[in-house]
Design an enzyme around this catalytic site. Sequence first.
Site, mmCIF file in Angstrom:
data_model
loop_
_atom_site.group_PDB
_atom_site.id
_atom_site.type_symbol
_atom_site.label_atom_id
_atom_site.label_comp_id
_atom_site.label_asym_id
_atom_site.label_seq_id
_atom_site.Cartn_x
_atom_site.Cartn_y
_atom_site.Cartn_z
ATOM 1 N N GLY A 55 0.830 -1.189 0.000
ATOM 2 C CA GLY A 55 0.000 0.000 0.000
ATOM 3 C C GLY A 55 0.869 1.244 0.000
ATOM 4 O O GLY A 55 2.066 1.200 0.316
ATOM 5 N N CYS A 56 0.252 2.371 -0.356
ATOM 6 C CA CYS A 56 1.028 3.605 -0.503
ATOM 7 C C CYS A 56 1.545 4.110 0.843
ATOM 8 O O CYS A 56 2.748 4.343 0.999
ATOM 9 C CB CYS A 56 0.197 4.678 -1.203
ATOM 10 S SG CYS A 56 -1.466 4.903 -0.545
ATOM 11 N N TYR A 57 0.663 4.274 1.823
ATOM 12 C CA TYR A 57 1.139 4.730 3.136
ATOM 13 C C TYR A 57 2.184 3.772 3.703
ATOM 14 O O TYR A 57 3.236 4.217 4.186
ATOM 15 C CB TYR A 57 -0.034 4.855 4.121
ATOM 16 C CG TYR A 57 -0.961 6.027 3.897
ATOM 17 C CD1 TYR A 57 -0.491 7.339 3.952
ATOM 18 C CD2 TYR A 57 -2.315 5.829 3.666
ATOM 19 C CE1 TYR A 57 -1.352 8.420 3.779
ATOM 20 C CE2 TYR A 57 -3.187 6.908 3.493
ATOM 21 C CZ TYR A 57 -2.705 8.198 3.551
ATOM 22 O OH TYR A 57 -3.556 9.257 3.384
ATOM 23 N N GLN B 55 6.667 10.592 -1.490
ATOM 24 C CA GLN B 55 6.659 9.760 -2.693
ATOM 25 C C GLN B 55 5.466 10.195 -3.542
ATOM 26 O O GLN B 55 4.595 10.938 -3.084
ATOM 27 C CB GLN B 55 6.516 8.266 -2.329
ATOM 28 C CG GLN B 55 5.132 7.910 -1.818
ATOM 29 C CD GLN B 55 4.926 6.413 -1.565
ATOM 30 O OE1 GLN B 55 5.849 5.618 -1.692
ATOM 31 N NE2 GLN B 55 3.730 6.027 -1.181
#
Lengths: 353, 353, 353, 353
Positions: free
Chosen positions: D148-150, D319
């Site tokens: 996942g991104c986080y 990011q």
Amino acid sequence: KINVGIVGGTGYTGVELVRLLVRHPAVHIAALTSRTEAGTRVDAMFPSLRGLTDLKFTNNDANELANCQVVFFATPHGVAMKQARELVENGTKVIDLAADFRLQDTAEFEKWYGMPHSCPDLLAESVYGLPEINRAKIQAARIIGNPGCYPTTVQLGLLPLLEQQAPLIDPASLIIDAKSGVSGAGRKAEVSLLFSEASDSFKAYAVKGHRHHPEIAQGLKAMQSDTTHHQVFDKLTFVPHLVPMIRGMFSTIYVRLTEAGLATDLQSLFEKRYADEPFVDVMPAGSLPDTRSVRGSNHLRIALHRPNNGDLLVILVVQDNLVKGAAGQAVQNMNLMFGLPETLGLDVVPLMP
Amino acid sequence: KINVGIVGGTGYTGVELVRLLVRHPAVHIAALTSRTEAGTRVDAMFPSLRGLTDLKFTNNDANELANCQVVFFATPHGVAMKQARELVENGTKVIDLAADFRLQDTAEFEKWYGMPHSCPDLLAESVYGLPEINRAKIQAARIIGNPGCYPTTVQLGLLPLLEQQAPLIDPASLIIDAKSGVSGAGRKAEVSLLFSEASDSFKAYAVKGHRHHPEIAQGLKAMQSDTTHHQVFDKLTFVPHLVPMIRGMFSTIYVRLTEAGLATDLQSLFEKRYADEPFVDVMPAGSLPDTRSVRGSNHLRIALHRPNNGDLLVILVVQDNLVKGAAGQAVQNMNLMFGLPETLGLDVVPLMP
Amino acid sequence: KINVGIVGGTGYTGVELVRLLVRHPAVHIAALTSRTEAGTRVDAMFPSLRGLTDLKFTNNDANELANCQVVFFATPHGVAMKQARELVENGTKVIDLAADFRLQDTAEFEKWYGMPHSCPDLLAESVYGLPEINRAKIQAARIIGNPGCYPTTVQLGLLPLLEQQAPLIDPASLIIDAKSGVSGAGRKAEVSLLFSEASDSFKAYAVKGHRHHPEIAQGLKAMQSDTTHHQVFDKLTFVPHLVPMIRGMFSTIYVRLTEAGLATDLQSLFEKRYADEPFVDVMPAGSLPDTRSVRGSNHLRIALHRPNNGDLLVILVVQDNLVKGAAGQAVQNMNLMFGLPETLGLDVVPLMP
Amino acid sequence: KINVGIVGGTGYTGVELVRLLVRHPAVHIAALTSRTEAGTRVDAMFPSLRGLTDLKFTNNDANELANCQVVFFATPHGVAMKQARELVENGTKVIDLAADFRLQDTAEFEKWYGMPHSCPDLLAESVYGLPEINRAKIQAARIIGNPGCYPTTVQLGLLPLLEQQAPLIDPASLIIDAKSGVSGAGRKAEVSLLFSEASDSFKAYAVKGHRHHPEIAQGLKAMQSDTTHHQVFDKLTFVPHLVPMIRGMFSTIYVRLTEAGLATDLQSLFEKRYADEPFVDVMPAGSLPDTRSVRGSNHLRIALHRPNNGDLLVILVVQDNLVKGAAGQAVQNMNLMFGLPETLGLDVVPLMP
């Protein structure tokens, strides 16, 4: 690899040149100048470039540029014309992203830019760097006047119509309602460009007259061997607007069709004209381009509309003002000048969303 | 206090009505309906209203609205015309912010909105709610068709020119290049309206035809007793664009001046026409209005330009699409209908920055 | 009506004062100064004010301010302390929106603002203008130091916890992750605040130390009669971030609860503490406030969270940085100083969307 | 060339995969599926891809994917696990950008995603696709759970600290204040994601609990062979916020240093750990990264701060949520799985401004 120099590397067109050239396979950035930032690493100022270059800004002096085969000027108007002679005499090609080599009429230049032209002879030999029109001349040129952002959209939006023998449009009816993202105004500390001023709002500006007006007129005249209408182009209507977005330019061009124009398959005319152009995209009839479809890329997209099948043609043109409208077009010109594939280093896929 | 009802309180025009009416000194919001949110407190859905109202959404039924002296419809097209008869027969006035009572030609309505008109007789008696044109009729009306946002800018931008006996402009030359903030599309869950789709980009839309086109044509015709040019207005060019901002509308109107127009002091004409209008601001000649100058307020600003002193008049018009373009104008109409001061409750200072 | 003066009317807090005061029923703006714009009509610079005022900017000299009963300083730090003595000696009250009268410790002032304090005696008598804490003192004050934007959110977010006898929280654990819209940086021509720099991006800033740090520490100490933890507050963690929005401030406050804190009904504690505060809104437990819910209004909203019912309390606080964080709070202070209803002129409904 | 398939090509991670893969020199996009858009050209839906691909969306069925050597799932949670077995049994590798192969604890998966896991055996053999941690395993894997991104920002922000034998930080003190651009929520027609709702505002969300919480906890536990603190990670504090920008993720991580941590040169520790990582950039001490510095690129930047030289470490991580946080990382994983240079096709220069 070609050694290139960039004069004025801290503005938006300068750093955009770095973005494109830093991964251009045939290029080495040999010099990047800035009066105010000499000695600073470019990636300290622009962290987006970290890991891509060790380059430092240097002063803009002849030594720094001596090894360059081509120098881009991403400077205020008036800088390139002062340095061009020494460079070309040393065999260095010059691509000016400012206006010094755009207007062939020095009186017009002086009127709009408030300074005399310092090298009319070089201006006379320079080539207006719109590849879709001047490709062969660009290949042979020593000095390129890279087109303004608005003029690029207008000229490419009208070129297939104006280069016909039979007049397809009534030039006196021409109205250009143009819209630009804020980066078009440059990286200047001005109150009117602040986030809190420019965001969540919309306005027109320079309605009384914009420096791109004479450049547009010159370009449209050049498309027509018949000079009958040339004076008319001086009076074309051009109203620029400021859009709360970073990049992107949108020109809505309105023009009345003549009988000949009404009898022509314009969609087909445009498609054929641009069939071999790598960066001009004629969209299917009825398309509604958005500026984000070219975000970060050198493409320019055109869509044609005739509301209610009337005699008014509405031409929608989008580009990224910093790429096809500035740095990308300059790289395209460089590729042509050095016999490289025209699209080299320009294969950036637009960033969406 | 006047008991008002709002049908459709969850859209942007609905909640904007609440914003304005909740502190209107002569009004009590007696009912606020929503099919989907009945039972919910309005300030639970819109926390900006916390502390200002205890109102809950209710179902849209006759009982809820029975006590209202006026009902605003901030609903999709087609809702108001179904409920209007019962309301007006019970003595309740109706202000429709949708299109049900805008177009007097039911065939046009049916063509553009895809449904037959259910009460042509009420439509015939209804009044188009543009106070600057129809003030007296509005004061006496039972049913108001509140103008569309784009048509408000265009009609007020052209009114001083078109209501003259001598034709000042060539109507066949009329081009409207209009730009709207995203809230104009309503509070609808559509992909094209997402932040990630609509921000940092710009596009035209509905170039083939927009529902406000016939409304604009109808309005411009009504300004001219001489019907000579009425057909021409049906063919006017209107190209709307979407701007990445929440609120705000900007219309750039291009029109050719006749000899009579060229001989007229247009700045003075506009200033005199609107001298007593509380919400129309004719800016000094050469001004460049921005949409944020009316953010949140019921004002509409106009600036006139004649580039190069030519025969093309460029009229710049800005408003907040949700206020003068919708809810604010509706409150202005209500004030007129109930004999209140026209500006009551509309003394909001624009939010800048 | 009270004659008010505004020194420094071209910045965002200055023009925000004008927005609020121009329709304040008990106020007449008698003077509005600007060194750079003297002679200019304020509505020529800020067209949002057209029709609301005929005021012109004047020079900032004593004569202009002599008739004022109160003068607001919306100036850079250091201006108010130079003019305050003459004003208060003439019976004019002073409300400084800069930092001159915020920090009682002149050494701290000098450290953070880089200048000595020129009137420590006036500083000593001045009152920190946070009405929820200092209402009575404000009513009697001659000079108000209007709180900084971040400190307002932090102090009101922690006040109910810290003013208790029993320690409810561990002050050493305090972390404030704060976020501000770009207008918080003022109307300054700086590259980093340009639309093209600040939009579509997010960053932290001043992580090494921010001028609001000592002000927050001073405010939190003042809430506790027990001085045990006072040193701890000097070391609180405060990390501000810049959000690509015009207005709005969001503070996410993290703090560990003590046993006493865990045993307390904190939601009820906050609700009772602020029950009579007109501008502090304690939202229902579990609420997620957004900054737009206070856009343009003087309200500050607080929501409490305890993730997983653990010992960490997360306090979410939103305000409009230009209103409750600056100009609105200043008007609230003025109302108190002149015995007016505290909410007078501050009944602006938040602009949503 | 490697034949790749993309299941779910109309969402933001899907079209971002196309953006990256369409110019990846070792890849041929053989299939791109969409239930709703089968038959549509992908460049008709996303004009940014005009001229780059002739691909059409197809249905998501086995035949279409049979020729693919690797299939990316850019689908809602639950789709990949239904199709993975047939694919891997046919020798096709699977990279899931949703959550089906992220959480090894199926009870946790079921709790957070509301569905039982349909192939626990495949889950057990799958590899969590964070190359900086699992490079060797990824090279050998048949199935990748793309992070996942986080969690990507948090794990890479803490990795150098947690993989040490000596505990450098107190895990109980960990607080993650995270901020995401709106594209992180996907291309879903939801009111809360509309431009008019999400722009010019800021809010926290999912404060009660976010699906990335257990993924972060799992990842941090895996960094520590000593399991002493594993339970503590389940209680870490993670508060996500929504930023009005399209792309970009910013995590502000707060953690207390132990004595060992205080005695360590953390800047050097981080620089050494990531010295050979092509996509992790440890910025100079004291740097203030902004999200635009990675716009469109697979880079993640880290900066370390210790305010006032205290015991609190503040780690700033940025990011692009759609690249290193999703599609770019997936391509990085694919490169590893097929023995290609890890950076192949990922040499995009961040778009600035």
